[in-house]
Structures are given as C-alpha cells and as structure tokens.
Design a protein around this motif. Structure first.
Motif, PDB file in Angstrom:
ATOM      1  N   LEU A  44     -17.422   8.156 -17.770  1.00 13.54           N
ATOM      2  CA  LEU A  44     -16.709   9.327 -18.275  1.00 13.54           C
ATOM      3  C   LEU A  44     -15.961  10.030 -17.153  1.00 13.54           C
ATOM      4  O   LEU A  44     -14.908  10.615 -17.366  1.00 13.54           O
ATOM      5  N   ARG A  45     -16.515   9.963 -15.940  1.00 13.89           N
ATOM      6  CA  ARG A  45     -15.938  10.693 -14.808  1.00 13.89           C
ATOM      7  C   ARG A  45     -15.929   9.801 -13.573  1.00 13.89           C
ATOM      8  O   ARG A  45     -16.703   8.836 -13.479  1.00 13.89           O
ATOM      9  N   ASP A  46     -15.090  10.137 -12.602  1.00 11.52           N
ATOM     10  CA  ASP A  46     -14.967   9.347 -11.377  1.00 11.52           C
ATOM     11  C   ASP A  46     -15.973   9.746 -10.309  1.00 11.52           C
ATOM     12  O   ASP A  46     -16.280   8.958  -9.415  1.00 11.52           O
ATOM     13  N   VAL A  47     -16.472  10.973 -10.385  1.00  9.16           N
ATOM     14  CA  VAL A  47     -17.379  11.488  -9.366  1.00  9.16           C
ATOM     15  C   VAL A  47     -18.709  11.824 -10.020  1.00  9.16           C
ATOM     16  O   VAL A  47     -18.747  12.496 -11.057  1.00  9.16           O
ATOM     17  N   ALA A  48     -19.794  11.351  -9.427  1.00 11.05           N
ATOM     18  CA  ALA A  48     -21.120  11.605  -9.977  1.00 11.05           C
ATOM     19  C   ALA A  48     -21.453  13.089  -9.912  1.00 11.05           C
ATOM     20  O   ALA A  48     -20.988  13.822  -9.024  1.00 11.05           O
ATOM     21  N   VAL A  49     -22.269  13.539 -10.856  1.00 11.88           N
ATOM     22  CA  VAL A  49     -22.721  14.926 -10.909  1.00 11.88           C
ATOM     23  C   VAL A  49     -24.223  14.936 -10.692  1.00 11.88           C
ATOM     24  O   VAL A  49     -24.956  14.192 -11.359  1.00 11.88           O
ATOM     25  N   GLN A  50     -24.698  15.764  -9.779  1.00 13.05           N
ATOM     26  CA  GLN A  50     -26.115  15.815  -9.470  1.00 13.05           C
ATOM     27  C   GLN A  50     -26.883  16.764 -10.387  1.00 13.05           C
ATOM     28  O   GLN A  50     -28.103  16.729 -10.429  1.00 13.05           O
ATOM     29  N   SER A  51     -26.181  17.593 -11.122  1.00 12.40           N
ATOM     30  CA  SER A  51     -26.842  18.541 -12.021  1.00 12.40           C
ATOM     31  C   SER A  51     -27.517  17.804 -13.166  1.00 12.40           C
ATOM     32  O   SER A  51     -27.151  16.675 -13.518  1.00 12.40           O
ATOM     33  N   HIS A  52     -28.501  18.463 -13.783  1.00 15.02           N
ATOM     34  CA  HIS A  52     -29.147  17.881 -14.959  1.00 15.02           C
ATOM     35  C   HIS A  52     -28.120  17.764 -16.087  1.00 15.02           C
ATOM     36  O   HIS A  52     -27.300  18.683 -16.290  1.00 15.02           O
ATOM     37  N   PRO A  53     -28.128  16.651 -16.829  1.00 14.42           N
ATOM     38  CA  PRO A  53     -27.111  16.463 -17.874  1.00 14.42           C
ATOM     39  C   PRO A  53     -27.037  17.603 -18.886  1.00 14.42           C
ATOM     40  O   PRO A  53     -25.944  17.916 -19.379  1.00 14.42           O
ATOM     41  N   ARG A  54     -28.185  18.244 -19.186  1.00 14.27           N
ATOM     42  CA  ARG A  54     -28.148  19.324 -20.171  1.00 14.27           C
ATOM     43  C   ARG A  54     -27.347  20.528 -19.681  1.00 14.27           C
ATOM     44  O   ARG A  54     -26.908  21.344 -20.509  1.00 14.27           O
ATOM     45  N   SER A  55     -27.155  20.627 -18.372  1.00 13.74           N
ATOM     46  CA  SER A  55     -26.394  21.765 -17.845  1.00 13.74           C
ATOM     47  C   SER A  55     -24.896  21.492 -17.810  1.00 13.74           C
ATOM     48  O   SER A  55     -24.115  22.388 -17.514  1.00 13.74           O
TER      49      SER A  55
END
Length: 486
Positions: A449-460
């Motif tokens: 879905l995105r090019d850069v990983a997100v470290q936040s919890h998916p629910r946030s």
C-alpha cells in the motif's frame, strides 16, 4: 427493545424466513438478533418448536390433548383475539395458505415465551439442538437418518456421504456440517469429529464449545470458526471472528496455540503445525448463515499468496467466490464491510464478483508482495483508500474506473462502532475502484500500500489496506486485445 416488541419482530422475521420470502435485509436482521441476544434465541427456538407442532396438525396429527378440529378452532380464536390489527399485513407477506398454520404456533410462542420450552416424549431432556436444514444429503450406510426439525442429544451421531446439515443449539451455537462427515455430539459443548467440514458460530453463553478431531482439540473463546478434518492426514482450522485455543493431539493439556480472527493453521498427523495462506470455500465452509446453501463453484480467483514467512504470521487470505455484495466483510482481521457510498448501492460491475478478504494490518508493510492466481481471463479490480497516495504498481498497470465504494467500519472491541445493514449507511471512508484486464490465466503480482514502512501499530494508522475483486472478462475486451496482438 422490550420483550413484546422483540417477540413481534421475531414473529415476522421468522415467518418470512420459514416460508422462503425473507429479503436479504430481513435475513441479516434475524441473524443479528440471534447472534446478539440470548432472549431472541430462546424466542426463536420456541417459534421453531411450535412450527413443528403445527406441521403435525397440517399433516393430520392432533395437538397433544386436543383433536385436530379443536386445535384448528384454538388457532382461529387465537388469531381473532391477538392478530386482528395485523391480519392484512400478515396475509400479504406470507402469501401461502399453509403458512397460516405457522401463525398459530407463533401465537403460542408469544403466550409461552416467558417460560422455557418443556421437554416432551419425542424431545428427551438431554436433547440440546435442532436440525434446521438438510440439503442434498446421502446418509452413510447403517447410520441413523434424521429429518429437518429433529432434535439431537447426547451421543447422537451424524454420518453422511455428501450434502450439508444446519443445526441450531439451544445455547445459541449455529453449526453446519458438510459431508463426507462422521461426527458425534458428545454434549451440548463438545463435538467429536472423525471427518468432514464443520463450521460454528458460538454465542457468548456457549463459550468453551469444543470440536475434537484425531489431530487436535479446538476450543472456542467466543467466535466463528471452521474445521476441516481429513482423518489420515490433517486437521485444518480457520478463525473468522474472535479467537480459539488449539491443542495439538486429542488431549486438551497438550501444547497448542491461540488463533485470532484472520488466522489459520494446519495440524498434520505427526503433530506439526503450518500456516494456511489462502482460505476458499472448497477448503473450508464459510461462517453459517440461516438457510444459505448456495454452492460457490468455478471461481476466477483460485488462491492468493504473499511473501510473508510462515514463522512470522498465521494469517490467511479468504477467497469468496461470487460473494461481493452489500455488507460483505472486507478484511479477515476487521469487521469492516463493503457498501455502496449512497442508497444507489455498489457499482453494478462489482456485483457477485469473486473477491479477496485481505489483512487490514498489512497496510503498514512496505515490503509486501501479493500474488493473485486467476483460473481464466478476468477483469481484476483493486479497491484502494482515497486517503492514500496511489502506488506506482497500481497506476502503471491499472486504470481508475471513476467509481468509489464505501467502507462501513466495525470493531469487536469498540462497542460504539457498529456496522449497519444496507447501502449508504454508516459509511466512514471511501475507496476508488481501479481495473486491469488480464487476458490469460496465471499469477498477477500486486505490491504494498505504501513505499515506506510504518512502525506505528496498524490500529493507529487511519488508512485501509486495499481490497481485491475479479469478474469475467467482457467478450468485447478479450476480442479487442486479440485483434491488437495480431
């Protein structure tokens, strides 16, 4: 809702369902009431019991303690006294002369709904479930043969070579079995299954319901889950809602694992466990719905795979053949639903498409690669959140149809966020629909879905993972492509 209003609503919904005239909204409403309310289940079972009694009257067997004429007179008096204001609406909605008999049973249910059904000679005290539907069943040689509305009790067994049987427990468990199958009802909270495809939706009152197989014990913790048993090879377990505890071997004390919604595992005959990455109707039964025996054959989407290591996840992609419609579930790990953005409904070209329930949590994974295996030429759709920057793999190979679909969000652990029934209702967000024509069977790769990983919890993260759907490739598109290649 007070008891009298609940009873009246159940009367109308149950009568429409029993006579085959229920709309999709009515069936959904009835299922929601039975799932959410123990009181509703008790009233519904009473209505079912009285329908059986009235069928006996219709076929010439008198009510206990009364002649057939006396029973008919009692029904007429009951109807005159209790249903005169609604007589015209009932007559128009039921339509069938035979259905008028059911109204007497409904009236009895209203009078007796405050007390539990009494056991009879035909329904021993240790019975705890009723067969609601039998579809295309061949009974195994030498086995007991049951009919619709028969009661089941301790140590009763069902052995079938083919077909499906739908069962409703008094404690609210909805249970469906598909043959070939061999199972024994050990008690109202335990089924021993030697073989077959089974699925259960368990009410809060029945948490702890168990299915025992030659390879494992599946213990419900408030859920809808499916089990497929191949006695010489394996037991497969999938969780649609809630969670289950899985014990390897036939003893519950053996080592095991907890599975949550969107997860599936295979337990081999040697006790090894492995991920099941793609769940489809030819492997598991879908969660039970009232009287729904529609076969889903000839899928366009054969399976879905990804690049996630089995050691890191037990989640699965669920492939739903011809299942895209209003209020269908969008993700295996959320109760979000696809809907039309307004009362006009979903885009017509998406109706009855094959579709994939993806993992909403995967929206944070920038390394994700998904492979969709198509069985024949198809028009492939990606439904992507309008709040997301469109990835290059999408814009390079797909075109925007100009249509949007809505997402109605629901959460198990947030009681105030509930889904609604019907197009255009309770829409929190929208997704644009992108299309690609695939001219030959094979595997189609989709990216993250995105090019850069997100470290936040998916629910946030206030964005949604994309959805996947497929329809038959229009003949005009296939012809045009063939001419272009020549």
């Amino acid at each position: 809702m007070d008891r009298s209003a609940l009873t009246l609503e159940l009367i109308e919904l149950a009568s429409a369902y029993q006579t085959g005239g229920a709309t999709d909204d009515e069936r959904a409403r009835l299922e929601r009431l039975l799932e959410d309310s123990a009181e509703a289940r008790a009233i519904y079972l009473r209505i079912a019991d009285d329908t059986v009694t009235l069928n006996d009257v219709r076929l010439g067997s008198p009510l206990k303690g009364a002649s057939a004429d006396e029973a008919g007179d009692a029904c007429a008096v009951a109807l005159d006294r209790s249903f005169e204001p609604r007589r015209r609406r009932w007559t128009l909605s039921l339509g069938l002369a035979a259905a008028s008999l059911a109204l007497c049973g409904v009236w009895v249910a209203m009078r007796g709904a405050t007390s539990p059904p009494q056991a009879t000679a035909e329904e021993p005290k240790d019975s705890f479930a009723r067969i609601l539907n039998i579809s295309n069943v061949d009974w195994a040689g030498g086995s007991a043969v049951y009919g619709e509305w028969d009661r089941l009790g301790k140590n009763d067994a069902i052995k079938i070579d083919r077909g499906r049987i739908e069962i409703l427990y008094d404690n609210g468990v909805q249970f469906l079995v598909q043959g070939p199958a061999d199972l024994t009802f050990v008690g109202e909270r335990r089924v021993a299954a030697t073989s077959g495809k089974l699925v259960a939706r368990v009410s809060p009152e029945a948490i702890g319901f168990k299915i025992t197989t030659p390879h494992a014990v599946v213990i419900d913790r408030g859920t809808a889950f499916g089990v497929t048993v191949e006695p010489e090879r394996q037991t497969d377990v999938v969780v649609y809602e809630g969670m289950v505890d899985l014990a390897v071997g036939e003893a519950e004390s053996m080592h095991g694992q907890r599975l949550a919604a969107g997860e599936a595992l295979r337990i081999g005959s040697d006790g090894t466990m492995g991920r099941i990455a793609s769940v489809a109707s030819d492997l598991f039964l879908p969660p039970p719905t009232l009287g729904d025996f529609t076969p889903l054959n000839g899928r366009l989407i054969a399976s879905v795979a990804d690049n996630l290591p089995s050691s890191e996840t037990t989640k699965y992609y669920r492939v739903i053949g011809q299942g895209f419609r209003e209020d269908c579930q969008a993700f295996v790990d959320r109760h979000h639903q696809w809907n039309g953005v307004d009362d006009r409904g979903l885009p017509p070209f998406l109706a009855n498409c094959d579709y994939v329930m993806t993992f909403n949590d995967d929206k944070v994974n920038a390394e994700l690669q998904i492979a969709v295996m198509l069985t024949r030429p198809a028009r492939l759709y990606v439904l992507i959140d309008n709040r997301v920057a469109k990835p290059s793999w999408l814009t390079d190979d797909f075109v925007d149809t100009g249509w949007d679909v809505g997402i109605d969000e629901g959460y198990d652990d947030v009681p105030t966020v509930k889904t609604a029934v019907g197009a255009g209702r309770s829409i929190e967000n929208t997704c644009s629909v992108w299309r690609r024509d695939v001219l030959s069977p094979g595997s189609i790769a989709l990216g993250p879905l995105r090019d850069v990983a997100v470290q936040s919890h998916p629910r946030s993260i206030k964005q949604l993972m994309y959805g996947i759907a497929a329809s038959e490739l229009p003949l005009s598109a296939a012809t045009h492509a063939a001419r272009s290649e020549n």
